[in-house]
Motif scaffolding. Sequence first.
Motif, short mmCIF file in Angstrom:
data_model
loop_
_atom_site.label_atom_id
_atom_site.label_comp_id
_atom_site.label_asym_id
_atom_site.label_seq_id
_atom_site.Cartn_x
_atom_site.Cartn_y
_atom_site.Cartn_z
N TRP A 340 0.84 -1.11 0.02
CA TRP A 340 0.29 0.18 -0.18
C TRP A 340 0.76 1.16 -0.05
N ASP A 370 -1.57 -5.13 -1.40
CA ASP A 370 -2.83 -4.03 -1.40
C ASP A 370 -4.05 -3.38 -2.24
N ASP A 371 -4.57 -2.62 -2.10
CA ASP A 371 -6.13 -2.13 -3.21
C ASP A 371 -4.72 -2.24 -4.31
N TRP A 415 -5.82 -8.14 -0.46
CA TRP A 415 -5.91 -7.67 -0.05
C TRP A 415 -8.03 -7.35 -0.79
N ARG A 447 -15.72 7.81 1.40
CA ARG A 447 -14.54 7.77 -0.07
C ARG A 447 -15.23 6.67 -1.06
N LYS A 480 -5.90 -9.58 3.48
CA LYS A 480 -6.46 -8.37 4.89
C LYS A 480 -7.75 -8.20 4.06
N ASP A 482 -10.56 -5.53 4.77
CA ASP A 482 -10.77 -4.31 4.71
C ASP A 482 -11.84 -3.91 5.06
N ASN A 484 -13.52 0.59 4.38
CA ASN A 484 -13.06 1.65 4.90
C ASN A 484 -14.21 3.40 4.59
N CYS A 530 -8.96 -5.14 8.84
CA CYS A 530 -8.25 -4.10 8.47
C CYS A 530 -9.52 -2.91 8.50
N GLY A 532 -9.47 0.85 7.62
CA GLY A 532 -9.21 2.31 7.64
C GLY A 532 -7.91 2.29 8.90
N GLY A 533 -7.38 1.58 8.77
CA GLY A 533 -6.48 0.67 10.37
C GLY A 533 -7.09 0.39 11.24
N TRP A 549 -5.36 -4.97 11.56
CA TRP A 549 -4.26 -3.82 11.84
C TRP A 549 -4.66 -2.53 12.16
N ASP A 552 -4.22 3.01 10.42
CA ASP A 552 -3.67 3.86 9.35
C ASP A 552 -2.10 4.44 9.66
N GLU A 603 6.07 -1.49 5.36
CA GLU A 603 4.53 -0.80 4.74
C GLU A 603 5.46 -0.06 3.96
C1 GLA Z 1 -7.13 1.08 4.25
C2 GLA Z 1 -6.16 0.25 4.99
C3 GLA Z 1 -4.54 1.14 4.71
C4 GLA Z 1 -4.96 0.34 2.55
C5 GLA Z 1 -6.28 1.50 2.00
C6 GLA Z 1 -6.48 0.68 1.13
O1 GLA Z 1 -6.89 2.93 4.60
O2 GLA Z 1 -5.97 0.80 6.24
O3 GLA Z 1 -3.80 -0.38 4.75
O4 GLA Z 1 -5.25 -1.22 2.60
O5 GLA Z 1 -7.76 0.88 2.79
O6 GLA Z 1 -7.05 1.10 0.17
#
Ligand code: GLA
Length: 728
Positions: A340, A370-371, A415, A447, A480, A482, A484, A530, A532-533, A549, A552, A603
């Motif tokens: 990421w 990741d994303d 992810w 978002r 992972k 997530d 968000n 996860c 957003g952290g 996680w 962030d 990271e």
């Molecule tokens: C969130 C996660 C980050 C990352 C982004 C990807 O913010 O916490 O670690 O994976 O999404 O969009």
Amino acid sequence: MGIVYNKEDNTITLHTKNTSYQMKIGNLDYLFHLYYGPTLHDADLSYQIMQYDRGFSGNPYESRNERTFSLDAQPQEFSTQQQGDFRTASIEVVNGDGSYSFSGKAAKITIEKEKYRLETLPTVFANESDTVHSLEITLSDSVSEVDVILLYSVFEEADIITRAVKVKNNGKTSIHLKKIMSLCLDFINGSGMDLLSLPGRYGQERQVERQPMTHHIHTISSVRGSSSHQQNPFVVLCDQDATEDFGKCYGFSLMYSGNFLAEAELDQYDQLRLVMGIHPKQFVYEVRPGETFEGPEVVMAFTEKGLTGLSHLFHDFYRTNLCRSRFVTQTERPVLINSWEAAFMDFDDKKLVEIAKAAKNMGVELLVMDDGWFGKRDDDNSGLGDWVVNEDKIKCGLHALVEQINDLGMKFGIWFEPEMVSEDSDLYRAHPEWAMKIPGRPEVRSRNQIALDMSRKDVQDYLIEKVNAILDDANIYYVKWDINRSLADIWSNALPADKQGEVYHRYILGLYRIMDAIIKTHPDILFEGCSGGGGRFDAAMLHYYPQYWVSDNNHPIDRLKLHYGTSFVYPPSCMGAHISDSGKLVPLKTKAVVAMGGTFGYELDATHLTEEEQKLCREQSALFRKYYHIIIKGDYYRLSNPFETGNMTAWQHVTKDRQESLLSVVVTNLTCNGPQEYVRAKGLETDTVYSVNDGQYTLSGSALMNAGLPIPREVPEYTAFQFHMKAV
Ligand code: GLA
């Protein structure tokens, strides 16, 4: 030990190794709470119940002219509604006839020799070596024909008691639950207590706040559709003079990932009530005749050994009785690098292989993509929901990419953000009705994505199929998961208008069903949660994922607070912690020491590091491997509070046999010509001699814990020290 139902004095007592919890079937068969605290042996605390004529506190009709009995003034095991108790209620139910009333009398008591189970919600479990007894008490309302069933499991050696609640409708018409708390705990004498909670925000999760209880209702809650960054479903009640090492402390951890509520009320007579459960906001749940509703589990612990003692109870229990992943017991977590902050969404297969090659040289064992790898996903405005590999980016295909990474001797992770959909996605174009939107209203943007309606079975099935297809296409070692955004626009197209009050909770039930299905079919994959952290970092999530996680925010000095706050309930073994570029003034070594407070990783763009930096990273990765058993399995001590002004932050991990320890210090502030500072260890054997850093010092545990180690002065800002102690 275990559970004792004494039919002579009508008490029921739960015993763990060091604690007791007592209830009594009292006046008119109402269930009173008598005690929770240090072991009672066989004492009957019924004498604690004092009854007076209290003005403006109603008396049940059945007590006739007897004015000294009022539920408003008695400690109860489950506070009722419209029965003369004006304090916070554990239930609000609309009965079939439209009345708002519940009056539960103890009607049935059963004791079993195994952990109770919930059908719809995650719970902790018993291992073969655990001695566990469970209790079920049915509180029946003979008018509405509603039963509230209180569930308890007693984990003797762990000093843990769990609670949950069920509501059964035995009547002939539907009832509607508007509030149902899983825990109600009344302290007969509740004065002199503090409430500690873990509030925060995005990037600054689980900061610590402690406040004295005063005469009003203190509320800790989330209405964001998730347990959230802003609050955590965990609270502590402790003596006002409790410290890390001494004092009575009670901890309550709710196993739920959606809206939650904890209310602590100090009443007019200094009785203290804590209730905890699903948040009543927009919660109206229909329970049809014959149906049973389940409320989530609360894990409770008590100790006289201060806040550290309380954390140790939760850490030990959550390390062994919460998550069944093989990464909890059998397999060590790999050192990972996540793409990421290295590339955001701007990568292709070649770039990932380059990062992996450089990372390999740093002792990294797992590359996480990741994303950005799926659908049309070049920025965060599109693509969510289309869980198919974007072959413009991953030109060789996922299978071949994973093979290349595996050929380097590394593992591969991926992810997902399954709960969300972008309007610009094939999924949304095909199924706009799957997104949560209130008819006729534009949705709230966050978002630029919308939550999928996870309460729908077709959505759940789609996600199970799509995620599983990717996991089956290649040799995936890690996922992972997530989410968000906070939820808004709570609406399900699959439910009628009068059932929309069920959507928040059904979303969470759907989420648990999906995770259960995916994890059960892929038991060998390491899952990391996860949001957003660390936005949905709760015990229920940790039932599915052995790690989460933390944030962030990778700034190592902020991380000191993040790890400190998180550690009040969750063990280091579940804290995702990485070295990143964040914190330009902080030395790489210090970043590594901080990341070793959790499940160490990287990271950053490994290809940008110099050969010398890569070598330093390689050494740090090797240190994490070397100290793994101390960090992941040992006892954790908070040696200083990073929220207080001081010049350094220190923490320590000690193996269970106290033969080995890792003490870490970060100098956070430099004072000119200040005093020499010492850090005192904890948790060692006083009369054992330890070699510190292979002979730098050879000292008894007593010297290390009472005199301490000097922290060198005149060092560059943010210098870190690690002291490895080993019994000689
Ligand atoms: C969130 C996660 C980050 C990352 C982004 C990807 O913010 O916490 O670690 O994976 O999404 O969009």
